[in-house]
Write a protein that holds these residues in place. Structure first.
Motif, PDB file in Angstrom:
ATOM      1  N   GLY A  35      -1.771  16.482   3.601  1.00 11.42           N
ATOM      2  CA  GLY A  35      -0.185  16.658   3.135  1.00 11.42           C
ATOM      3  C   GLY A  35       0.727  15.660   3.523  1.00 11.42           C
ATOM      4  O   GLY A  35       1.688  14.856   2.693  1.00 11.42           O
ATOM      5  N   LEU A  36       0.736  15.289   4.842  1.00 16.77           N
ATOM      6  CA  LEU A  36       1.313  14.266   5.165  1.00 16.77           C
ATOM      7  C   LEU A  36       1.332  12.781   4.488  1.00 16.77           C
ATOM      8  O   LEU A  36       2.218  11.963   4.383  1.00 16.77           O
ATOM      9  CB  LEU A  36       1.300  13.880   6.834  1.00 16.77           C
ATOM     10  CG  LEU A  36       1.857  15.072   7.739  1.00 16.77           C
ATOM     11  CD1 LEU A  36       1.624  14.813   9.230  1.00 16.77           C
ATOM     12  CD2 LEU A  36       3.494  15.215   7.505  1.00 16.77           C
ATOM     13  N   SER A  37      -0.151  12.467   4.178  1.00 22.33           N
ATOM     14  CA  SER A  37      -0.602  11.433   3.766  1.00 22.33           C
ATOM     15  C   SER A  37       0.133  11.792   2.064  1.00 22.33           C
ATOM     16  O   SER A  37       0.433  10.506   1.713  1.00 22.33           O
ATOM     17  CB  SER A  37      -2.015  11.301   3.783  1.00 22.33           C
ATOM     18  OG  SER A  37      -2.584  11.190   4.896  1.00 22.33           O
ATOM     19  N   TYR A  38       0.109  12.607   1.632  1.00 27.10           N
ATOM     20  CA  TYR A  38       0.592  12.709   0.265  1.00 27.10           C
ATOM     21  C   TYR A  38       2.346  12.348   0.120  1.00 27.10           C
ATOM     22  O   TYR A  38       2.498  11.583  -0.642  1.00 27.10           O
ATOM     23  CB  TYR A  38       0.188  13.926  -0.314  1.00 27.10           C
ATOM     24  CG  TYR A  38       0.596  14.184  -1.857  1.00 27.10           C
ATOM     25  CD1 TYR A  38       0.020  13.624  -2.978  1.00 27.10           C
ATOM     26  CD2 TYR A  38       1.873  14.851  -2.001  1.00 27.10           C
ATOM     27  CE1 TYR A  38       0.386  13.781  -4.019  1.00 27.10           C
ATOM     28  CE2 TYR A  38       2.398  15.191  -3.239  1.00 27.10           C
ATOM     29  CZ  TYR A  38       1.602  14.632  -4.453  1.00 27.10           C
ATOM     30  OH  TYR A  38       2.106  14.731  -5.729  1.00 27.10           O
ATOM     31  N   VAL A  39       2.712  13.025   1.178  1.00 23.35           N
ATOM     32  CA  VAL A  39       4.175  12.983   1.098  1.00 23.35           C
ATOM     33  C   VAL A  39       4.685  11.429   1.337  1.00 23.35           C
ATOM     34  O   VAL A  39       5.354  10.788   0.693  1.00 23.35           O
ATOM     35  CB  VAL A  39       4.913  13.848   2.177  1.00 23.35           C
ATOM     36  CG1 VAL A  39       6.318  13.545   2.434  1.00 23.35           C
ATOM     37  CG2 VAL A  39       4.656  15.267   1.681  1.00 23.35           C
ATOM     38  N   ILE A  40       4.101  10.892   2.357  1.00 25.08           N
ATOM     39  CA  ILE A  40       4.403   9.406   2.841  1.00 25.08           C
ATOM     40  C   ILE A  40       3.980   8.492   1.696  1.00 25.08           C
ATOM     41  O   ILE A  40       4.635   7.556   1.235  1.00 25.08           O
ATOM     42  CB  ILE A  40       3.477   8.985   4.148  1.00 25.08           C
ATOM     43  CG1 ILE A  40       4.218   9.814   5.243  1.00 25.08           C
ATOM     44  CG2 ILE A  40       3.885   7.595   4.516  1.00 25.08           C
ATOM     45  CD1 ILE A  40       3.532   9.441   6.586  1.00 25.08           C
ATOM     46  N   PHE A  41       2.792   8.643   1.012  1.00 24.80           N
ATOM     47  CA  PHE A  41       2.400   7.665  -0.176  1.00 24.80           C
ATOM     48  C   PHE A  41       3.194   7.741  -1.343  1.00 24.80           C
ATOM     49  O   PHE A  41       3.760   6.815  -1.977  1.00 24.80           O
ATOM     50  CB  PHE A  41       0.969   8.190  -0.488  1.00 24.80           C
ATOM     51  CG  PHE A  41       0.497   7.291  -1.532  1.00 24.80           C
ATOM     52  CD1 PHE A  41      -0.317   6.209  -1.281  1.00 24.80           C
ATOM     53  CD2 PHE A  41       0.281   7.518  -2.903  1.00 24.80           C
ATOM     54  CE1 PHE A  41      -0.716   5.353  -2.279  1.00 24.80           C
ATOM     55  CE2 PHE A  41      -0.301   6.947  -4.065  1.00 24.80           C
ATOM     56  CZ  PHE A  41      -0.610   5.677  -3.599  1.00 24.80           C
ATOM     57  N   MET A  42       3.716   9.148  -1.659  1.00 26.05           N
ATOM     58  CA  MET A  42       4.743   9.205  -2.577  1.00 26.05           C
ATOM     59  C   MET A  42       6.108   8.885  -2.601  1.00 26.05           C
ATOM     60  O   MET A  42       7.041   8.533  -3.419  1.00 26.05           O
ATOM     61  CB  MET A  42       4.846  10.791  -3.315  1.00 26.05           C
ATOM     62  CG  MET A  42       3.231  11.309  -3.723  1.00 26.05           C
ATOM     63  SD  MET A  42       2.749  10.551  -4.943  1.00 26.05           S
ATOM     64  CE  MET A  42       3.895  10.757  -6.356  1.00 26.05           C
ATOM     65  N   ARG A  43       6.609   8.916  -1.368  1.00 26.88           N
ATOM     66  CA  ARG A  43       7.870   8.281  -0.970  1.00 26.88           C
ATOM     67  C   ARG A  43       7.952   6.882  -0.856  1.00 26.88           C
ATOM     68  O   ARG A  43       9.076   6.144  -0.801  1.00 26.88           O
ATOM     69  CB  ARG A  43       8.201   8.936   0.482  1.00 26.88           C
ATOM     70  CG  ARG A  43       8.735  10.181   0.168  1.00 26.88           C
ATOM     71  CD  ARG A  43       9.137  10.843   1.633  1.00 26.88           C
ATOM     72  NE  ARG A  43       9.592  12.373   1.419  1.00 26.88           N
ATOM     73  CZ  ARG A  43      10.968  12.756   1.407  1.00 26.88           C
ATOM     74  NH1 ARG A  43      11.744  11.731   1.050  1.00 26.88           N
ATOM     75  NH2 ARG A  43      11.124  13.878   1.173  1.00 26.88           N
ATOM     76  N   ARG A  44       6.619   6.117  -1.015  1.00 27.01           N
ATOM     77  CA  ARG A  44       6.768   4.577  -0.667  1.00 27.01           C
ATOM     78  C   ARG A  44       7.321   4.080  -2.157  1.00 27.01           C
ATOM     79  O   ARG A  44       6.464   4.279  -3.077  1.00 27.01           O
ATOM     80  CB  ARG A  44       5.489   4.238  -0.335  1.00 27.01           C
ATOM     81  CG  ARG A  44       4.933   4.425   0.958  1.00 27.01           C
ATOM     82  CD  ARG A  44       5.918   3.632   2.195  1.00 27.01           C
ATOM     83  NE  ARG A  44       5.462   3.884   3.329  1.00 27.01           N
ATOM     84  CZ  ARG A  44       4.537   3.385   4.276  1.00 27.01           C
ATOM     85  NH1 ARG A  44       3.609   2.526   3.639  1.00 27.01           N
ATOM     86  NH2 ARG A  44       4.155   3.841   5.544  1.00 27.01           N
ATOM     87  N   GLU A  45       7.832   3.012  -2.180  1.00 32.19           N
ATOM     88  CA  GLU A  45       8.271   2.406  -3.283  1.00 32.19           C
ATOM     89  C   GLU A  45       7.222   1.539  -3.948  1.00 32.19           C
ATOM     90  O   GLU A  45       6.703   0.750  -3.353  1.00 32.19           O
ATOM     91  CB  GLU A  45       9.626   1.521  -3.343  1.00 32.19           C
ATOM     92  CG  GLU A  45      10.028   0.997  -4.567  1.00 32.19           C
ATOM     93  CD  GLU A  45      11.375   0.149  -4.285  1.00 32.19           C
ATOM     94  OE1 GLU A  45      11.717  -0.210  -5.344  1.00 32.19           O
ATOM     95  OE2 GLU A  45      11.799   0.102  -3.128  1.00 32.19           O
TER      96      GLU A  45
END
Length: 207
Positions: free
Chosen positions: A193-203
């Motif tokens: 879940g943390l990987s998904y959140v960080i990945f989706m927040r990256r521009e």
């Protein structure tokens, strides 16, 4: 889709390799012993295989998290290795140190039986060590593979006479290790879940 595919591909490839090892070892054991396993033993082996997949999934999720969080592959690899060394070696030292200090303070404050203090120290150490997924996996796998193991914590010497020496049935072993299995699944889901959140927040920029 990228993260899910990367996670599932890694777990599937390692799981297939692990399944081959299980089959090879089982075949050699069957040839050497000549005694086929019972239905309950086969189910226990299958549960152990599922535990291995969940444990592998945690480290796969942690590796993906580090690869997203750090920009350089070498840094993410070293970070994952440092986390593994900390959970494997240094967490045990920290847990033992904290337990000794707490028990020493309690010993000086009250007059308690030495055996009870030793059990309390072991319980504190185990409680801290259960932060590590390796400890959770070890407790769950040893309980599933050894039906004679009836408890996951230390017990007083006077209480051992109350324990029935008969092995636990499969359902009782699963009830005993259910918190460990749930914790492993939760840790794996947290990393993913943390990987998904960080990945989706990256521009995402065009190159």
């Amino acid at each position: 889709s990228f993260l899910t595919g990367k996670f599932l591909a890694g777990v599937t490839s390692i799981g297939l390799m692990l399944l081959r090892i299980f089959l090879i070892v089982g075949g050699f054991g069957l040839m050497l012993l000549g005694v086929p396993p019972t239905a309950e033993e086969i189910i226990r082996i299958f549960v152990f295989f599922v535990l291995c997949l969940v444990y592998i999934g945690f480290w796969m999720g942690l590796a993906i998290l580090f690869s997203i969080f750090f920009k350089r592959p070498a840094t993410s690899a070293l970070g994952a290795l440092a986390m593994w060394v900390f959970l494997l070696i240094f967490l045990g030292l920290i847990a033992n140190m904290v337990a000794v200090n707490l028990v020493t303070a309690e010993r000086s404050a009250t007059a308690v039986n030495q055996e009870e203090l030793a059990v309390r120290q072991a319980n504190i150490t185990n409680m801290i060590m259960r932060i590590s997924p390796g400890t959770l996996f070890e407790e769950a796998s040893s309980t599933v593979l050894s039906p004679t193991r009836r408890t996951l914590g230390p017990i007083l010497a006077r209480e051992t006479v109350r324990l029935v020496p008969n092995p636990l049935p499969l359902d009782q072993s699963l009830i005993l290790v259910w918190p460990q299995l749930t914790s492993l699944i939760a840790l794996t889901a947290l990393c993913f879940g943390l990987s998904y959140v960080i990945f989706m927040r990256r521009e995402v920029r065009a190159t």
